[in-house]
Motif scaffolding. Structure first.
Motif, PDB file in Angstrom:
ATOM      1  N   GLY A  48      32.787  23.462  69.786  1.00  0.00           N
ATOM      2  CA  GLY A  48      31.680  23.017  70.633  1.00  0.00           C
ATOM      3  C   GLY A  48      30.579  22.361  69.819  1.00  0.00           C
ATOM      4  O   GLY A  48      30.014  21.342  70.217  1.00  0.00           O
ATOM      5  N   ALA A  49      30.274  22.936  68.663  1.00  0.00           N
ATOM      6  CA  ALA A  49      29.240  22.362  67.795  1.00  0.00           C
ATOM      7  C   ALA A  49      29.675  21.004  67.262  1.00  0.00           C
ATOM      8  O   ALA A  49      28.862  20.078  67.163  1.00  0.00           O
ATOM      9  N   ARG A  50      30.948  20.879  66.917  1.00  0.00           N
ATOM     10  CA  ARG A  50      31.439  19.583  66.413  1.00  0.00           C
ATOM     11  C   ARG A  50      31.334  18.517  67.489  1.00  0.00           C
ATOM     12  O   ARG A  50      30.939  17.389  67.214  1.00  0.00           O
ATOM     13  N   VAL A  51      31.691  18.867  68.706  1.00  0.00           N
ATOM     14  CA  VAL A  51      31.631  17.893  69.798  1.00  0.00           C
ATOM     15  C   VAL A  51      30.184  17.592  70.170  1.00  0.00           C
ATOM     16  O   VAL A  51      29.828  16.445  70.428  1.00  0.00           O
ATOM     17  N   ALA A  52      29.341  18.607  70.158  1.00  0.00           N
ATOM     18  CA  ALA A  52      27.944  18.415  70.551  1.00  0.00           C
ATOM     19  C   ALA A  52      27.212  17.481  69.599  1.00  0.00           C
ATOM     20  O   ALA A  52      26.289  16.776  69.997  1.00  0.00           O
ATOM     21  N   GLY A  53      27.618  17.449  68.348  1.00  0.00           N
ATOM     22  CA  GLY A  53      26.946  16.612  67.364  1.00  0.00           C
ATOM     23  C   GLY A  53      27.363  15.154  67.409  1.00  0.00           C
ATOM     24  O   GLY A  53      26.806  14.325  66.702  1.00  0.00           O
ATOM     25  N   ARG A  54      28.321  14.824  68.215  1.00  0.00           N
ATOM     26  CA  ARG A  54      28.792  13.440  68.272  1.00  0.00           C
ATOM     27  C   ARG A  54      28.118  12.688  69.397  1.00  0.00           C
ATOM     28  O   ARG A  54      27.852  13.219  70.460  1.00  0.00           O
ATOM     29  N   ILE A 110      44.650  49.299  68.623  1.00  0.00           N
ATOM     30  CA  ILE A 110      45.011  48.169  69.488  1.00  0.00           C
ATOM     31  C   ILE A 110      43.755  47.517  70.038  1.00  0.00           C
ATOM     32  O   ILE A 110      43.617  46.287  70.030  1.00  0.00           O
ATOM     33  N   ALA A 111      42.815  48.336  70.519  1.00  0.00           N
ATOM     34  CA  ALA A 111      41.577  47.792  71.080  1.00  0.00           C
ATOM     35  C   ALA A 111      40.800  46.997  70.035  1.00  0.00           C
ATOM     36  O   ALA A 111      40.279  45.916  70.322  1.00  0.00           O
ATOM     37  N   ARG A 112      40.751  47.509  68.824  1.00  0.00           N
ATOM     38  CA  ARG A 112      40.049  46.795  67.759  1.00  0.00           C
ATOM     39  C   ARG A 112      40.706  45.452  67.481  1.00  0.00           C
ATOM     40  O   ARG A 112      40.029  44.438  67.324  1.00  0.00           O
ATOM     41  N   ASN A 113      42.033  45.425  67.437  1.00  0.00           N
ATOM     42  CA  ASN A 113      42.739  44.166  67.210  1.00  0.00           C
ATOM     43  C   ASN A 113      42.477  43.162  68.327  1.00  0.00           C
ATOM     44  O   ASN A 113      42.288  41.969  68.066  1.00  0.00           O
ATOM     45  N   VAL A 114      42.459  43.627  69.563  1.00  0.00           N
ATOM     46  CA  VAL A 114      42.200  42.737  70.704  1.00  0.00           C
ATOM     47  C   VAL A 114      40.783  42.179  70.625  1.00  0.00           C
ATOM     48  O   VAL A 114      40.561  40.980  70.809  1.00  0.00           O
ATOM     49  N   VAL A 115      39.809  43.022  70.341  1.00  0.00           N
ATOM     50  CA  VAL A 115      38.414  42.567  70.250  1.00  0.00           C
ATOM     51  C   VAL A 115      38.241  41.593  69.076  1.00  0.00           C
ATOM     52  O   VAL A 115      37.565  40.572  69.195  1.00  0.00           O
ATOM     53  N   CYS A 116      38.868  41.901  67.946  1.00  0.00           N
ATOM     54  CA  CYS A 116      38.775  40.993  66.779  1.00  0.00           C
ATOM     55  C   CYS A 116      39.413  39.641  67.082  1.00  0.00           C
ATOM     56  O   CYS A 116      38.876  38.595  66.699  1.00  0.00           O
ATOM     57  N   ALA A 117      40.540  39.649  67.765  1.00  0.00           N
ATOM     58  CA  ALA A 117      41.198  38.384  68.122  1.00  0.00           C
ATOM     59  C   ALA A 117      40.306  37.565  69.044  1.00  0.00           C
ATOM     60  O   ALA A 117      40.178  36.345  68.896  1.00  0.00           O
ATOM     61  N   GLU A 118      39.638  38.228  69.973  1.00  0.00           N
ATOM     62  CA  GLU A 118      38.714  37.524  70.872  1.00  0.00           C
ATOM     63  C   GLU A 118      37.529  36.975  70.100  1.00  0.00           C
ATOM     64  O   GLU A 118      37.061  35.871  70.349  1.00  0.00           O
ATOM     65  N   SER A 119      37.054  37.743  69.138  1.00  0.00           N
ATOM     66  CA  SER A 119      35.930  37.287  68.324  1.00  0.00           C
ATOM     67  C   SER A 119      36.307  36.034  67.533  1.00  0.00           C
ATOM     68  O   SER A 119      35.529  35.075  67.461  1.00  0.00           O
ATOM     69  N   ARG A 145      38.695  33.867  68.330  1.00  0.00           N
ATOM     70  CA  ARG A 145      38.873  32.784  69.295  1.00  0.00           C
ATOM     71  C   ARG A 145      37.524  32.232  69.727  1.00  0.00           C
ATOM     72  O   ARG A 145      37.307  31.028  69.784  1.00  0.00           O
ATOM     73  N   SER A 146      36.583  33.106  69.971  1.00  0.00           N
ATOM     74  CA  SER A 146      35.241  32.698  70.380  1.00  0.00           C
ATOM     75  C   SER A 146      34.544  31.911  69.274  1.00  0.00           C
ATOM     76  O   SER A 146      33.874  30.913  69.538  1.00  0.00           O
ATOM     77  N   ALA A 147      34.721  32.347  68.032  1.00  0.00           N
ATOM     78  CA  ALA A 147      34.118  31.632  66.898  1.00  0.00           C
ATOM     79  C   ALA A 147      34.711  30.231  66.775  1.00  0.00           C
ATOM     80  O   ALA A 147      33.982  29.263  66.524  1.00  0.00           O
ATOM     81  N   ARG A 148      36.036  30.122  66.951  1.00  0.00           N
ATOM     82  CA  ARG A 148      36.664  28.791  66.905  1.00  0.00           C
ATOM     83  C   ARG A 148      36.123  27.900  68.010  1.00  0.00           C
ATOM     84  O   ARG A 148      35.850  26.725  67.793  1.00  0.00           O
ATOM     85  N   GLN A 149      35.955  28.455  69.194  1.00  0.00           N
ATOM     86  CA  GLN A 149      35.410  27.684  70.317  1.00  0.00           C
ATOM     87  C   GLN A 149      33.987  27.223  70.012  1.00  0.00           C
ATOM     88  O   GLN A 149      33.611  26.103  70.329  1.00  0.00           O
TER      89      GLN A 149
END
Length: 182
Positions: free
Chosen positions: A82-88, A63-72, A74-78
């Motif tokens: 952020g990079a897409r917005v920063a480049g505009r 369960i802990a691994r799944n939670v950490v992977c899901a956060e990872s 989500r963080s990668a998507r963010q």
């Protein structure tokens, strides 16, 4: 899971799970949030725990691994967002003026689309086929599998319902229907 059992389970595994998360995440607030999320997931999935399939520790670490992977993820998507917005480049005053003019020019169309969204499905379908797709009333009737007189009635009802909801922009012709003139 019984509240007393959960409290004992929580106390027994809290340090191990906090360490597991802390080894994978660098922010203390995120460690606290994810640790809490792990134990919330334990409550949600406790009915699915089967001791025959493995120890409670292995189940908890899964369960802990799944939670950490899901956060990872989500963080990668963010980060990507952020990079897409920063480049505009930001809009300058001329861009804003042009967009405001475009919004004004399209206001009648927005009103028409909103009004069309309120029509019953049959009337909306006929109107779209005739106005947007430029079919004749007879062709629209065939597409919808209805009689031409039914299509004309639905078109008439749609026109009546939309009367007054849109205005014709200066310098443009009113909507015409296939086989008609304005």
């Amino acid at each position: 899971m019984d509240p007393g059992d959960f409290e004992e389970f929580y106390r027994r595994h809290f340090d191990a799970i906090t360490g597991f998360v802390a080894r994978r995440v660098g922010d203390p607030h995120t460690v606290a949030d994810l640790t809490a999320e792990v134990f919330l997931a334990v409550i949600d999935s406790s009915a699915g725990y089967d001791p025959a399939r493995g120890s409670e520790t292995a189940w908890l670490y899964g369960i802990a691994r799944n939670v950490v992977c899901a956060e990872s993820r989500r963080s990668a998507r963010q980060s990507v967002l952020g990079a897409r917005v920063a480049g505009r480049r930001l809009l300058d005053e001329d861009d804003i003026v042009r967009l405001e003019e475009r919004l004004d020019a399209e206001s009648a169309a927005r009103l028409a689309l909103a009004a069309m969204g309120q029509l019953p499905d049959g009337e909306k379908a006929v109107l779209e086929l005739i106005v947007v797709d430029q079919l004749t009333v007879g062709e629209a009737a065939k597409v919808l599998g209805i009689r031409p007189v039914t299509a004309r009635v639905r078109l008439h009802r749609a026109r009546r319902a939309l009367a007054g909801t849109t205005t014709v922009a200066p310098g443009t012709a009113p909507l015409t229907y296939a086989g008609e003139t304005a």
